[in-house]
Design an enzyme around this catalytic site. Structure first.
Site, mmCIF file in Angstrom:
data_model
loop_
_atom_site.group_PDB
_atom_site.id
_atom_site.type_symbol
_atom_site.label_atom_id
_atom_site.label_comp_id
_atom_site.label_asym_id
_atom_site.label_seq_id
_atom_site.Cartn_x
_atom_site.Cartn_y
_atom_site.Cartn_z
ATOM 1 C CB THR A 158 39.321 19.491 30.690
ATOM 2 O OG1 THR A 158 39.219 18.298 29.936
ATOM 3 C CG2 THR A 158 40.078 19.207 31.978
ATOM 4 N N GLY A 159 37.652 21.419 32.945
ATOM 5 C CA GLY A 159 37.847 22.634 33.731
ATOM 6 C C GLY A 159 36.741 23.662 33.618
ATOM 7 C CB ALA A 160 33.711 23.988 31.499
ATOM 8 N N GLY A 161 33.575 23.532 34.600
ATOM 9 C CA GLY A 161 32.872 23.641 35.885
ATOM 10 C C GLY A 161 33.731 24.308 36.945
ATOM 11 C CG ASP A 162 37.263 22.462 37.953
ATOM 12 O OD1 ASP A 162 36.406 21.986 38.718
ATOM 13 O OD2 ASP A 162 38.044 21.756 37.290
#
Length: 328
Positions: free
Chosen positions: A264-268
Site C-alpha cells: 500500500t502506498g508504494a506507487g504513491d
C-alpha cells in the site's frame, strides 16, 4: 505559507482527489470475513502523494472533499500534522468520508471492498474548487477515481483545465480500482478520456496490461500509451523496478530489494519522490543521467514504503531513501 493562508511559491505540488480510511486486517493472509480485527489506516492515493511530498521536504497541498464526521476531521488533521496544506479541503454535511476494507494477502498485495455510496469525495462540485490554490501549483497531480461520477468528474476536469492554463505540469497516475467502476470497459474508456492532457503519466505493470489489452509488459506495449505531448511516461514493475520513456530516450532502473510487508502506498511514494525532484529542477525531464538518478531515489522511496503496514506511516524521509541507496 502566504498571509492569506494559501501556500505560495512556484514549488507547490497540488494533489487532487480522494482521501479515505483503509481498514487493514490485524493479520495478513486472511479474508475480510476471517480477519479478527482491523486497524484504521488513512489513505487515498492523491492524499498519499501529497504526504509523500511533504515527508521528503517538499511543499504540498491536497484538494478534495471529506465527510463532516469524525473520520473526515481526523483525515484533515493528518494532512496538517504531516505538513500538507488543507486550503483545498472541503467538508460535506450530507455524506460520509469514504471507507475501504483491505485484505492483505500473504505476499503483501491487496484486495479492496469499498464503502462509498456516495461518499463525500464524490460530491465535490466545480464551483467549490479553490481556484487560487490550483493556479499556484507548479505540478498538479491526480488519479482517475475522481472521474467515476458527477459532480466530482466535472470538478476534476475544471481543476485540470485551470492548472494547465496557469502553466502547471500535469501528473496523472490512474490508480486503477476496478471495484469502484460500473464495468471494466467504462474504467478503460474514462481513464483514457483524459490521457492526452497530461505531461507526466505513471502506470503500474497491471494498469499497462489493462489499458492496452496486452499480456506483455514490454517497450512496444508501453509505447501504445505514449502521446506526442507527453514529457515522461513511467511504468512501475514492483520488485523489477521501473521503466521510463521520453521523446528522446528510454530505459529501465532496477528496484531495491527489501522485506515487503504491505505494498500500500508504494506507487504513491514513488510518484511523490519523482515530483518533489522535478518541481525543483524541471531539466531532469530532458537529462537522462539526472532522470535515472531521480528514478533510483523514487524506487528507493517506493521500496521503503512496502516495509511497514499502511501507506502514510511507511512513507520515507529523504535521509531514509539515501540510507537505502548508499547501503545497496
Amino acid at each position: 505559507m502566504a498571509a492569506n493562508g494559501i501556500v505560495s511559491g512556484k514549488s507547490l505540488i497540488v494533489s487532487f482527489g480522494e482521501m479515505l480510511i483503509d481498514f487493514v486486517p490485524t493479520v495478513s493472509g486472511v479474508s475480510l470475513a476471517e480477519a479478527p480485527g482491523f486497524v484504521k489506516a488513512p489513505g487515498g492515493a492523491p492524499a498519499n502523494v501529497a504526504i509523500a511530498v511533504a515527508r521528503l521536504g517538499g511543499k504540498a497541498s491536497f484538494v478534495g472533499k471529506l465527510g463532516d464526521d469524525e473520520f473526515g476531521r481526523m483525515l484533515a488533521d493528518i494532512l496538517k500534522q504531516n505538513g500538507v496544506s488543507d486550503d483545498g479541503v472541503l467538508f460535506d454535511q450530507g455524506a460520509r468520508t469514504a471507507l475501504a476494507f483491505v485484505t492483505l494477502r500473504a505476499d503483501g498485495e491487496r484486495e479492496f471492498m469499498f464503502y462509498r455510496n456516495p461518499s463525500a469525495d464524490m460530491l465535490l462540485k466545480p464551483e467549490e474548487l479553490n481556484l487560487d490554490l490550483i493556479k499556484s501549483a507548479k505540478v498538479f497531480h491526480y488519479g482517475s477515481i475522481s472521474l467515476i461520477v458527477e459532480p466530482c468528474r466535472s470538478a476534476h476536469l475544471k481543476a485540470m483545465e485551470v492548472a494547465k492554463e496557469a502553466g502547471a505540469l500535469l501528473s496523472y497516475d490512474p490508480n486503477l480500482r476496478l471495484p469502484l467502476w460500473p464495468s471494466a470497459d467504462e474504467a478503460r474508456k474514462q481513464i483514457l478520456s483524459i490521457w492526452d492532457k497530461a505531461d507526466i503519466v505513471k502506470v503500474s505493470d497491471v494498469e499497462l496490461e489493462f489499458l492496452t489489452g496486452s499480456d506483455k509488459v514490454d517497450d512496444e506495449t508501453a509505447m501504445k500509451l505514449w502521446r506526442p505531448n507527453f514529457t515522461l511516461l513511467l511504468v512501475t514493475l514492483g520488485e523489477k523496478g521501473s521503466r521510463y520513456y521520453t521523446k528522446k530516450f528510454h530505459g529501465a532502473v532496477d528496484a531495491f530489494h527489501v522485506n515487503t510487508v504491505d505494498t500500500t502506498g508504494a506507487g504513491d511514494s514513488f510518484v511523490g519522490a519523482l515530483l518533489c525532484k522535478i518541481v525543483h529542477d524541471p531539466s531532469i525531464l530532458q537529462d537522462e543521467s539526472k532522470l535515472r538518478e531521480v528514478l533510483t531515489f523514487a524506487n528507493a522511496c517506493g521500496a521503503i514504503t512496502t516495509t511497514k503496514k499502511g501507506a502514510i506511516p511507511a512513507l520515507p524521509t529523504e535521509a531514509d531513501a539515501f540510507a537505502l541507496i548508499s547501503g545497496a
